[in-house]
Design an enzyme around this catalytic site. Structure first.
Site, PDB file in Angstrom:
ATOM      1  CG  ASN A  11      -1.723   1.250   1.371  1.00 26.47           C
ATOM      2  OD1 ASN A  11      -1.765   2.066   0.448  1.00 26.47           O
ATOM      3  ND2 ASN A  11      -2.371   1.431   2.506  1.00 26.47           N
ATOM      4  CD1 TRP A  12       3.424   0.855  -2.785  1.00 26.24           C
ATOM      5  CD2 TRP A  12       3.719   2.064  -4.662  1.00 26.24           C
ATOM      6  NE1 TRP A  12       4.166   0.097  -3.663  1.00 26.24           N
ATOM      7  CE2 TRP A  12       4.363   0.811  -4.827  1.00 26.24           C
ATOM      8  CE3 TRP A  12       3.767   2.985  -5.698  1.00 26.24           C
ATOM      9  CZ2 TRP A  12       5.044   0.478  -5.988  1.00 26.24           C
ATOM     10  CZ3 TRP A  12       4.449   2.647  -6.857  1.00 26.24           C
ATOM     11  CH2 TRP A  12       5.084   1.406  -6.995  1.00 26.24           C
ATOM     12  CE  LYS A  13      -0.138   3.382   4.713  1.00 29.33           C
ATOM     13  NZ  LYS A  13      -0.078   3.495   6.153  1.00 29.33           N
ATOM     14  CG  HIS A  97      -5.782   2.098   5.194  1.00 27.26           C
ATOM     15  ND1 HIS A  97      -5.345   3.048   6.081  1.00 27.26           N
ATOM     16  CD2 HIS A  97      -4.768   1.198   5.063  1.00 27.26           C
ATOM     17  CE1 HIS A  97      -4.112   2.744   6.466  1.00 27.26           C
ATOM     18  NE2 HIS A  97      -3.737   1.626   5.856  1.00 27.26           N
ATOM     19  CD  GLU A  99      -2.930   5.688   6.593  1.00 20.60           C
ATOM     20  OE1 GLU A  99      -2.933   5.709   5.356  1.00 20.60           O
ATOM     21  OE2 GLU A  99      -2.002   5.181   7.265  1.00 20.60           O
ATOM     22  CD  GLU A 169      -3.399  -2.102   7.364  1.00 18.20           C
ATOM     23  OE1 GLU A 169      -2.415  -2.455   6.714  1.00 18.20           O
ATOM     24  OE2 GLU A 169      -3.884  -0.967   7.282  1.00 18.20           O
ATOM     25  N   GLY A 175       2.701   2.694  10.740  1.00 13.66           N
ATOM     26  CA  GLY A 175       3.669   3.778  10.563  1.00 13.66           C
ATOM     27  C   GLY A 175       4.359   4.204  11.847  1.00 13.66           C
ATOM     28  CB  SER A 215       5.393  -1.390  12.149  1.00 11.21           C
ATOM     29  OG  SER A 215       5.019  -0.036  12.334  1.00 11.21           O
TER      30      SER A 215
END
Ligand code: 13P
Length: 256
Positions: A11-13, A97, A99, A169, A175, A215
């Site tokens: 997942n490159w965000k 997600h 976020e 997650e 992160g 992580s």
């Protein structure tokens, strides 16, 4: 005997321009393009799908998006639909997600609409669930995960469920460099598998891959991937560099 193939998804965000994405994907594809033991999915930002798609053609790597709107089209300024993603040969889409839940106010109901729309359009949803630190500390981890999973999957048929992917997650591990212990992760993964068994039956629940995200790095991956119900990883930071991502794919191949 469990026959689930391990899956590593990057997942490159909100990272990488089209040109940067192309360079990274070329490096990854050269190193692991024909790795048959692990399923590998690359999820670049929308703006890089077009540049990345041709490189993945002819490799075993698959293309995913990080989000989508549930409607097929219409007046939804700034949004992208499932048919649009399919036109770039995307096969997977990350939904729910943390976020998106935290910064964009996505609710379980809205995420559920996206899951149903993705399935209808032959996209495999990677449904993300996970608790915040406050929720873990107050002892409500399993309750939060149960609600997000059940509501996120409402209305999914048994037939559709076979193509689902779930990602656990823990928000506090994303992160932060703070990875869940193998026991913490395995406990929640087994709990999700039980929920899937109740919803769709044993045979289907045994087929659904449950990924760990938060992580995950080459150093901690082997131990996590050795757990009975951890079927792969949804990788953020370590997916932005070819070397660490390739190491993770190798760790998954070794853990099969
Ligand atoms: P990190 O691997 O950077 O913790 O991110 C995990 C994640 O959010 C993947 O979706």
């Amino acid at each position: 005997m469990i026959l689930r193939k391990k899956l590593i998804a990057g997942n490159w965000k909100m990272n990488k321009t089209g040109a940067e994405a192309l360079a990274l994907v070329q490096e990854i594809a050269t190193a692991i393009g024909k790795q048959p033991d692990v399923e590998v999915v690359i999820c670049p930002p929308f703006t890089a799908l077009a540049s990345v798609a041709p490189v993945l053609d002819g490799t075993l790597l698959k293309l995913g998006a990080q989000n989508m709107h549930p409607e097929a089209g219409g007046a939804f300024t700034g949004e992208i639909s499932a048919p649009m993603l399919r036109s770039f040969f995307a096969t997977h889409v990350i939904l729910g997600h943390s976020e998106r839940r935290a910064y964009f106010g996505e609710t379980d109901t809205f995420i559920n609409q996206k899951v149903l729309s993705a399935l209808k359009n032959q996209l495999r949803p990677i449904l993300c669930v996970g608790e915040t630190l406050a929720e873990r500390e107050s002892g409500s981890t399993l309750k939060v995960v149960q609600t997000q999973t059940e509501k996120g999957l409402e209305g999914v048929s048994k037939e559709q469920a076979a193509s689902l992917i779930v990602a656990y997650e823990p928000v506090w591990a994303i992160g932060t460099g703070k990875v869940a212990t193998t026991e913490q992760a395995q406990e929640v993964h087994a709990f999700i598998r039980d929920l899937l068994t109740k919803l769709f039956g044993e045979a289907i629940a045994q087929k659904v891959r449950i990924l760990y995200g938060g992580s995950m790095k080459p150093a901690n991956a082997p131990e996590l991937l050795a757990q009975k119900d951890i079927d792969g990883g949804l990788i953020g930071g370590a997916a932005l560099e070819a070397r660490s991502f390739i190491e993770l794919v190798k760790a998954a191949a070794a853990a099969k």
